[in-house]
Motif scaffolding. Sequence first.
Motif, PDB file in Angstrom:
ATOM      1  N   ASP A 269      13.392   9.067  -3.890  1.00 56.39           N
ATOM      2  CA  ASP A 269      14.026   8.416  -2.742  1.00 56.39           C
ATOM      3  C   ASP A 269      12.998   7.669  -1.898  1.00 56.39           C
ATOM      4  O   ASP A 269      13.243   6.535  -1.463  1.00 56.39           O
ATOM      5  CB  ASP A 269      14.748   9.443  -1.861  1.00 56.39           C
ATOM      6  CG  ASP A 269      15.977  10.033  -2.537  1.00 56.39           C
ATOM      7  OD1 ASP A 269      16.476   9.428  -3.515  1.00 56.39           O
ATOM      8  OD2 ASP A 269      16.438  11.097  -2.089  1.00 56.39           O
ATOM      9  N   ASP A 270      11.851   8.321  -1.672  1.00 58.81           N
ATOM     10  CA  ASP A 270      10.798   7.679  -0.885  1.00 58.81           C
ATOM     11  C   ASP A 270      10.295   6.418  -1.582  1.00 58.81           C
ATOM     12  O   ASP A 270      10.095   5.381  -0.937  1.00 58.81           O
ATOM     13  CB  ASP A 270       9.620   8.634  -0.660  1.00 58.81           C
ATOM     14  CG  ASP A 270       9.952   9.773   0.291  1.00 58.81           C
ATOM     15  OD1 ASP A 270      11.046   9.750   0.902  1.00 58.81           O
ATOM     16  OD2 ASP A 270       9.116  10.694   0.419  1.00 58.81           O
TER      17      ASP A 270
ATOM     18  N   GLN B  23       9.895   0.635  -1.933  1.00 62.83           N
ATOM     19  CA  GLN B  23      10.034  -0.580  -2.743  1.00 62.83           C
ATOM     20  C   GLN B  23      10.993  -1.569  -2.069  1.00 62.83           C
ATOM     21  O   GLN B  23      10.741  -2.774  -2.069  1.00 62.83           O
ATOM     22  CB  GLN B  23      10.509  -0.233  -4.152  1.00 62.83           C
ATOM     23  CG  GLN B  23       9.433   0.425  -4.984  1.00 62.83           C
ATOM     24  CD  GLN B  23       9.939   0.937  -6.323  1.00 62.83           C
ATOM     25  OE1 GLN B  23      11.122   1.283  -6.467  1.00 62.83           O
ATOM     26  NE2 GLN B  23       9.046   1.006  -7.306  1.00 62.83           N
ATOM     27  N   ALA B  24      12.071  -1.052  -1.492  1.00 66.23           N
ATOM     28  CA  ALA B  24      13.012  -1.918  -0.774  1.00 66.23           C
ATOM     29  C   ALA B  24      12.342  -2.549   0.447  1.00 66.23           C
ATOM     30  O   ALA B  24      12.528  -3.738   0.728  1.00 66.23           O
ATOM     31  CB  ALA B  24      14.254  -1.128  -0.354  1.00 66.23           C
TER      32      ALA B  24
ATOM     33  N   ALA C 280       0.832  -1.210   0.000  1.00 73.34           N
ATOM     34  CA  ALA C 280       0.000   0.000   0.000  1.00 73.34           C
ATOM     35  C   ALA C 280       0.862   1.254   0.000  1.00 73.34           C
ATOM     36  O   ALA C 280       0.540   2.243  -0.686  1.00 73.34           O
ATOM     37  CB  ALA C 280      -0.936  -0.009   1.206  1.00 73.34           C
ATOM     38  N   ASP C 281       1.969   1.215   0.745  1.00 70.40           N
ATOM     39  CA  ASP C 281       2.870   2.369   0.775  1.00 70.40           C
ATOM     40  C   ASP C 281       3.469   2.637  -0.607  1.00 70.40           C
ATOM     41  O   ASP C 281       3.559   3.795  -1.044  1.00 70.40           O
ATOM     42  CB  ASP C 281       4.000   2.148   1.785  1.00 70.40           C
ATOM     43  CG  ASP C 281       3.517   2.163   3.227  1.00 70.40           C
ATOM     44  OD1 ASP C 281       2.371   2.614   3.476  1.00 70.40           O
ATOM     45  OD2 ASP C 281       4.283   1.714   4.102  1.00 70.40           O
ATOM     46  N   VAL C 282       3.877   1.569  -1.287  1.00 66.99           N
ATOM     47  CA  VAL C 282       4.438   1.728  -2.637  1.00 66.99           C
ATOM     48  C   VAL C 282       3.367   2.256  -3.582  1.00 66.99           C
ATOM     49  O   VAL C 282       3.617   3.182  -4.365  1.00 66.99           O
ATOM     50  CB  VAL C 282       5.019   0.387  -3.146  1.00 66.99           C
ATOM     51  CG1 VAL C 282       5.368   0.473  -4.632  1.00 66.99           C
ATOM     52  CG2 VAL C 282       6.255   0.010  -2.343  1.00 66.99           C
TER      53      VAL C 282
ATOM     54  N   ALA D 103      11.716  -6.513   1.127  1.00 63.34           N
ATOM     55  CA  ALA D 103      12.104  -7.165   2.381  1.00 63.34           C
ATOM     56  C   ALA D 103      10.901  -7.867   3.011  1.00 63.34           C
ATOM     57  O   ALA D 103      11.014  -8.995   3.506  1.00 63.34           O
ATOM     58  CB  ALA D 103      12.697  -6.143   3.351  1.00 63.34           C
ATOM     59  N   ALA D 104       9.744  -7.222   2.981  1.00 65.74           N
ATOM     60  CA  ALA D 104       8.525  -7.831   3.525  1.00 65.74           C
ATOM     61  C   ALA D 104       8.134  -9.064   2.711  1.00 65.74           C
ATOM     62  O   ALA D 104       7.695 -10.073   3.277  1.00 65.74           O
ATOM     63  CB  ALA D 104       7.391  -6.812   3.541  1.00 65.74           C
TER      64      ALA D 104
END
Length: 140
Positions: free
Chosen positions: A75-76, A81-82, A52-54, A86-87
Amino acid sequence: MTDTPWDLLQDAERAVAEAASLDHRLATAETELDRERVRLQETATALAGEEADVQALERLSGARIWASLRGSRDDDLAREQAEREAALYRHEAQRLRTEQAQEAVRSLRAARSALGDVQGLRRRALEAVEQHVVATGAPQ
């Protein structure tokens, strides 16, 4: 060679002990499987949050507009995405652990099922010993 009633009883006692061991191991494995399923749900929830953040930074949204105004959108987005990757890795690793726990439970259930009615086996062996003693008058 014919098994004596005492041989049958000894075999039955071994089967009862093996069943008890498997029952204990199965209970432990089922508890672990429950824990792994909870962890899997937790990692799925975390992954959905990162996704959701992406998405918020990739589509037109308040988060994207704010990041663009601050000049930090790229950058955000890269950071989010990183974090999503990882998730995803954590979720996939947890999925594998859950599958392994499921397989352990399946294997133990199959082993326990293969033993069958060990208490019935023991009961029949005791009856055979009793019949032998009554018939021969000798304990062995």
